[in-house]
Write a protein that holds these residues in place. Sequence first.
Motif, PDB file in Angstrom:
ATOM      1  N   GLY A  65      35.531  47.950  53.533  1.00  0.00           N
ATOM      2  CA  GLY A  65      35.154  48.043  52.683  1.00  0.00           C
ATOM      3  C   GLY A  65      33.618  48.438  51.969  1.00  0.00           C
ATOM      4  N   MET A  66      33.348  48.328  50.792  1.00  0.00           N
ATOM      5  CA  MET A  66      31.879  47.989  50.100  1.00  0.00           C
ATOM      6  C   MET A  66      31.521  46.346  50.255  1.00  0.00           C
ATOM      7  SD  MET A  66      32.619  47.125  45.660  1.00  0.00           S
ATOM      8  CE  MET A  66      30.817  46.680  46.072  1.00  0.00           C
ATOM      9  N   ILE A 172      38.054  42.939  46.298  1.00  0.00           N
ATOM     10  CA  ILE A 172      37.283  43.377  45.050  1.00  0.00           C
ATOM     11  C   ILE A 172      36.512  42.780  44.518  1.00  0.00           C
ATOM     12  CG2 ILE A 172      38.279  44.347  42.372  1.00  0.00           C
ATOM     13  CD1 ILE A 172      40.441  44.652  44.015  1.00  0.00           C
ATOM     14  N   ALA A 173      36.609  41.174  44.090  1.00  0.00           N
ATOM     15  CA  ALA A 173      35.624  40.253  43.426  1.00  0.00           C
ATOM     16  C   ALA A 173      35.325  38.995  44.206  1.00  0.00           C
ATOM     17  CB  ALA A 173      36.401  39.515  42.263  1.00  0.00           C
ATOM     18  N   SER A 174      34.481  40.402  45.771  1.00  0.00           N
ATOM     19  CA  SER A 174      33.607  39.165  46.861  1.00  0.00           C
ATOM     20  C   SER A 174      32.572  38.245  45.539  1.00  0.00           C
ATOM     21  CB  SER A 174      33.260  39.600  47.648  1.00  0.00           C
ATOM     22  OG  SER A 174      33.322  38.834  48.411  1.00  0.00           O
ATOM     23  N   ASP A 175      31.979  39.496  45.397  1.00  0.00           N
ATOM     24  CA  ASP A 175      30.306  39.135  45.033  1.00  0.00           C
ATOM     25  C   ASP A 175      30.470  38.101  43.592  1.00  0.00           C
ATOM     26  OD1 ASP A 175      32.704  40.929  42.903  1.00  0.00           O
ATOM     27  OD2 ASP A 175      30.843  40.850  41.614  1.00  0.00           O
ATOM     28  N   SER A 206      31.651  49.186  40.512  1.00  0.00           N
ATOM     29  CA  SER A 206      31.557  47.812  39.999  1.00  0.00           C
ATOM     30  C   SER A 206      31.087  47.922  38.081  1.00  0.00           C
ATOM     31  CB  SER A 206      30.004  47.063  39.946  1.00  0.00           C
ATOM     32  OG  SER A 206      28.825  48.168  39.773  1.00  0.00           O
ATOM     33  N   THR A 207      32.514  48.956  37.931  1.00  0.00           N
ATOM     34  CA  THR A 207      32.810  48.561  36.617  1.00  0.00           C
ATOM     35  C   THR A 207      33.585  49.839  36.103  1.00  0.00           C
ATOM     36  OG1 THR A 207      31.395  50.899  35.716  1.00  0.00           O
ATOM     37  CG2 THR A 207      29.732  48.742  35.728  1.00  0.00           C
ATOM     38  N   SER A 208      34.628  49.958  37.599  1.00  0.00           N
ATOM     39  CA  SER A 208      35.711  50.595  36.715  1.00  0.00           C
ATOM     40  C   SER A 208      36.722  50.281  36.068  1.00  0.00           C
ATOM     41  CB  SER A 208      36.427  51.036  38.411  1.00  0.00           C
ATOM     42  OG  SER A 208      37.532  51.409  38.223  1.00  0.00           O
ATOM     43  N   TYR A 209      36.833  50.470  35.027  1.00  0.00           N
ATOM     44  CA  TYR A 209      37.906  50.029  34.272  1.00  0.00           C
ATOM     45  C   TYR A 209      39.496  49.820  34.604  1.00  0.00           C
ATOM     46  CZ  TYR A 209      35.068  50.103  30.547  1.00  0.00           C
ATOM     47  OH  TYR A 209      34.197  50.811  29.633  1.00  0.00           O
ATOM     48  N   SER A 210      39.819  50.758  35.687  1.00  0.00           N
ATOM     49  CA  SER A 210      40.955  50.976  36.183  1.00  0.00           C
ATOM     50  C   SER A 210      41.165  49.412  37.233  1.00  0.00           C
ATOM     51  CB  SER A 210      41.066  51.987  36.899  1.00  0.00           C
ATOM     52  OG  SER A 210      40.169  52.140  38.184  1.00  0.00           O
ATOM     53  N   ARG A 211      40.534  49.272  37.713  1.00  0.00           N
ATOM     54  CA  ARG A 211      40.138  47.608  38.427  1.00  0.00           C
ATOM     55  C   ARG A 211      40.233  46.573  37.763  1.00  0.00           C
ATOM     56  NH1 ARG A 211      36.723  49.202  44.229  1.00  0.00           N
ATOM     57  NH2 ARG A 211      38.974  47.979  45.070  1.00  0.00           N
ATOM     58  N   VAL A 215      40.697  42.582  39.494  1.00  0.00           N
ATOM     59  CA  VAL A 215      39.479  41.510  39.752  1.00  0.00           C
ATOM     60  C   VAL A 215      40.039  41.075  39.010  1.00  0.00           C
ATOM     61  CG1 VAL A 215      37.664  41.017  38.307  1.00  0.00           C
ATOM     62  CG2 VAL A 215      37.396  43.438  39.916  1.00  0.00           C
ATOM     63  N   LEU A 216      40.849  40.876  38.004  1.00  0.00           N
ATOM     64  CA  LEU A 216      41.515  39.478  36.940  1.00  0.00           C
ATOM     65  C   LEU A 216      41.734  38.266  37.650  1.00  0.00           C
ATOM     66  CD1 LEU A 216      42.244  39.298  33.420  1.00  0.00           C
ATOM     67  CD2 LEU A 216      43.166  38.057  35.467  1.00  0.00           C
ATOM     68  N   LEU A 217      42.662  39.036  38.340  1.00  0.00           N
ATOM     69  CA  LEU A 217      43.457  37.884  39.704  1.00  0.00           C
ATOM     70  C   LEU A 217      42.591  37.678  40.922  1.00  0.00           C
ATOM     71  CD1 LEU A 217      46.980  40.523  39.726  1.00  0.00           C
ATOM     72  CD2 LEU A 217      46.423  38.278  38.363  1.00  0.00           C
ATOM     73  N   GLU A 218      41.620  38.390  41.478  1.00  0.00           N
ATOM     74  CA  GLU A 218      41.159  37.724  42.144  1.00  0.00           C
ATOM     75  C   GLU A 218      40.086  37.248  41.713  1.00  0.00           C
ATOM     76  OE1 GLU A 218      40.128  40.391  45.640  1.00  0.00           O
ATOM     77  OE2 GLU A 218      38.968  40.561  45.420  1.00  0.00           O
ATOM     78  N   ASP A 219      39.678  36.922  40.609  1.00  0.00           N
ATOM     79  CA  ASP A 219      38.658  36.161  40.145  1.00  0.00           C
ATOM     80  C   ASP A 219      39.515  34.325  39.804  1.00  0.00           C
ATOM     81  OD1 ASP A 219      36.473  37.518  40.079  1.00  0.00           O
ATOM     82  OD2 ASP A 219      36.690  37.665  38.079  1.00  0.00           O
TER      83      ASP A 219
END
Length: 248
Positions: A65-66, A172-175, A206-211, A215-219
Amino acid sequence: MRISIITICYNRKATIEQSIKSVLGQDYPNIEYIIIDGNSTDGTKEIIESYSGKIATYRSEPDKGMYDAINKGLYLATGDIVGLMHSDDVFYDSTVVSKIVAKFENELETEGIYGNGIYVTNDADEKLVRNRIGGAYNFDNLKSGWLPLHPTVYLKRSLIEKYGGYDLNFNIASDTEFLLRYLFKYKIKLSYLDEYIVKMRMGGLSTSYSRAFEVLLEDFRIYKYHNISPIRAVFQKKLQALLQYLKK
């Protein structure tokens, strides 16, 4: 002062060349450019290879993954400063890296810097979608969901050797976890460069609406992991993003 810039990509034939040109077109001469490709199959590799003489390090192989790909780039970097250029993005102009290096040289105690960025449509018009002004750094704001725009963050490599790369437990939000670890847990000395650093194309990694929901859940998990109230932080983070969009 040498600066390492890392681009990771997978099947980004449509945008990778503009990202490469953006890095190679910087007026600062001492850049180590590293590209990590996830074994693309759409022609991306051929585009990268056409610039092989100007790229310091290039690898193309399967990854997890990224964030795994970014970690590979981090551990290959040899520069004094390290930053990212996503394969859908470009520098705001040709002077960005010079300004980043000057900031570090003028503020010797600074361990990391961040700046401003804009989100634009993924087409030739590049219409403004969202203006992201970083603003002066305030540690207390971290608890309210504020974080610097990830692609504008540049760190001393010595810090990465000390505190590590991206946590692959967050897909997804490791950053977000990475930034909170450096800023909230280790309290690094961060400075604000009031300049536009990057143009980010909507629809990229980094800007996909579909994810957005993922991202919110992982945040939520990440803020809880760092003992920050996740409800407050995540709500404020999303509210800040909405206000920036409305102010475009």
